[in-house]
Design an enzyme around this catalytic site. Structure first.
Site, mmCIF file in Angstrom:
data_model
loop_
_atom_site.group_PDB
_atom_site.id
_atom_site.type_symbol
_atom_site.label_atom_id
_atom_site.label_comp_id
_atom_site.label_asym_id
_atom_site.label_seq_id
_atom_site.Cartn_x
_atom_site.Cartn_y
_atom_site.Cartn_z
ATOM 1 N N SER A 92 -8.622 60.020 7.100
ATOM 2 C CA SER A 92 -8.139 58.815 6.424
ATOM 3 C C SER A 92 -6.610 58.760 6.449
ATOM 4 O O SER A 92 -6.027 58.731 7.531
ATOM 5 C CB SER A 92 -8.709 58.786 5.005
ATOM 6 N N HIS A 95 -17.397 57.298 4.748
ATOM 7 C CA HIS A 95 -15.983 57.647 4.855
ATOM 8 C C HIS A 95 -15.782 59.038 4.264
ATOM 9 O O HIS A 95 -15.841 59.226 3.049
ATOM 10 C CB HIS A 95 -15.139 56.625 4.089
ATOM 11 N N ASP A 149 -18.931 53.769 7.881
ATOM 12 C CA ASP A 149 -17.679 53.848 7.130
ATOM 13 C C ASP A 149 -17.249 52.453 6.666
ATOM 14 O O ASP A 149 -16.944 51.592 7.497
ATOM 15 C CB ASP A 149 -16.584 54.467 8.011
#
Length: 351
Positions: free
Chosen positions: A55, A182, A147
């Site tokens: 991320s 995610h 995600d």
């Protein structure tokens, strides 16, 4: 006064208590980092430094790979995006670089080819190391098929960015068919694979740490089942003045295999957590349960885990700076966070 039997029982209780206390202390010592040590200088091979991240850590990994390509030879990017994607703009970061979906009009994902051209220009200006260094490097890319935070077209742009800079297809491994949410994914630790919630570590029956390290470094020994090294806690303010003011925590962590502590030549991998994943948010989850340490222990790899910090208005989720909350130089060699991390690398490599 105690009689003989009472005296023996009392002594036995004392001995048992001492044994239990010692055993508990020994067990805790195996899982707790050594407190606030100075970051050591080790025998690190300067041609074997790699980086990865999830991320915001994925965006940061690309930034560091691009800015310091003289030193960093490969990058693993999980749910991140291409270099300079946000272009110093938070709105662009939250839309184009994360969820490029039309709301009030056309909105396209980032253009990896255009960002590659910008990277060349920054390189020509000396803001980054020579961009030509990237063409020989290995790159691992991952986008979870489920995600909902960083969409797959953003990671597609990251692939295009590297290809536009001359990285051949055989050097790029891109995984995007695993039904993951995610998070950083593991073979046997964390939440359900489809989740996108704290601690953002998901059990998907896939060894992501191992796949990243194998792709970046080549053939490796199997991961160890019993760690022999030490997790060291160090003060990040040795490398940046007033770290909290610049989105970095006061403490960082590094895993050092015993062989590396004993002076053998070792490689170095920088592992960057994502938003809401520093020790201030999830404790030791990222630096003990993502799987890096087990691979590191059996392959002479030191793993550096820098730590980010929340800033109430500018960085409320404790992300790494990939949109400009520290200053406009965030993506370059003199970026506040990137240069602090490279000072950690320099200290570890000074042995």
């Amino acid at each position: 006064m105690l009689n003989g039997n009472q005296y023996l029982k009392a002594i036995s209780r004392i001995v048992l208590l001492v044994i239990l206390t010692a055993t508990l202390s020994w067990a805790l010592a195996l899982v707790q980092p050594a407190k606030a040590q100075e970051l050591p200088s080790l025998n690190i091979s300067r041609n074997n430094i790699t980086v990865s991240g999830l991320s915001s850590g994925g965006f940061m990994a690309v930034q560091m790979h691009t800015a310091f390509s003289n030193r960093i030879q490969g990058a693993g990017v999980v749910a991140g995006g291409p270099f300079y994607c946000a272009q110093d703009n938070l709105t662009t970061a939250l839309t184009t670089c994360m969820k490029p979906i039309p709301i009030a009009g056309p909105l396209k994902p980032p253009n990896g080819t255009e960002l590659a051209a910008m990277a060349r220009q920054f390189s020509n200006e000396g803001k980054t190391d020579p961009i030509s260094n990237l063409k020989d490097d290995s790159v691992y890319l991952f986008s979870g098929a489920l995600d909902p935070i960083v969409f797959t077209p953003v990671m597609d742009a990251t692939q295009k960015f590297y290809k536009a800079l001359g990285v051949p297809n055989k050097k790029i491994e891109y995984i995007k068919n695993i039904p993951a949410g995610h998070g950083f994914i593991t073979p046997d630790w964390g939440g359900q694979c489809i989740l996108s919630q704290s601690p953002f570590i998901n059990d998907c029956d896939y060894d992501q740490a191992g796949e990243i390290l194998r792709h970046l470094l080549g053939k490796l020994n199997p991961p160890t089942k019993t760690l022999t090294g030490q997790l060291v806690e160090f003060n990040q303010n040795e490398f940046i003045n007033n770290p909290n003011a610049h989105g970095m925590a006061k403490k960082g962590y590094v895993y050092i295999p015993q062989t590396c502590a004993d002076g053998e030549v070792c490689r170095l991998h920088i592992a960057l957590h994502g938003c809401e994943q520093s020790y201030e948010d999830i404790g030791d989850e990222y630096y003990t349960h993502t799987g890096y340490n087990q691979w590191a222990d059996s392959n002479n790899i030191v793993v550096l885990y820098p730590q980010a910090h929340r800033i109430r208005l500018k960085n409320p989720k404790g992300c790494w700076d990939w949109w400009g909350y520290t200053n406009s130089e965030y993506a370059f060699k003199n970026g506040i966070q990137a240069s602090a991390i490279m000072k950690m690398v320099d200290k570890l490599s000074a042995g």
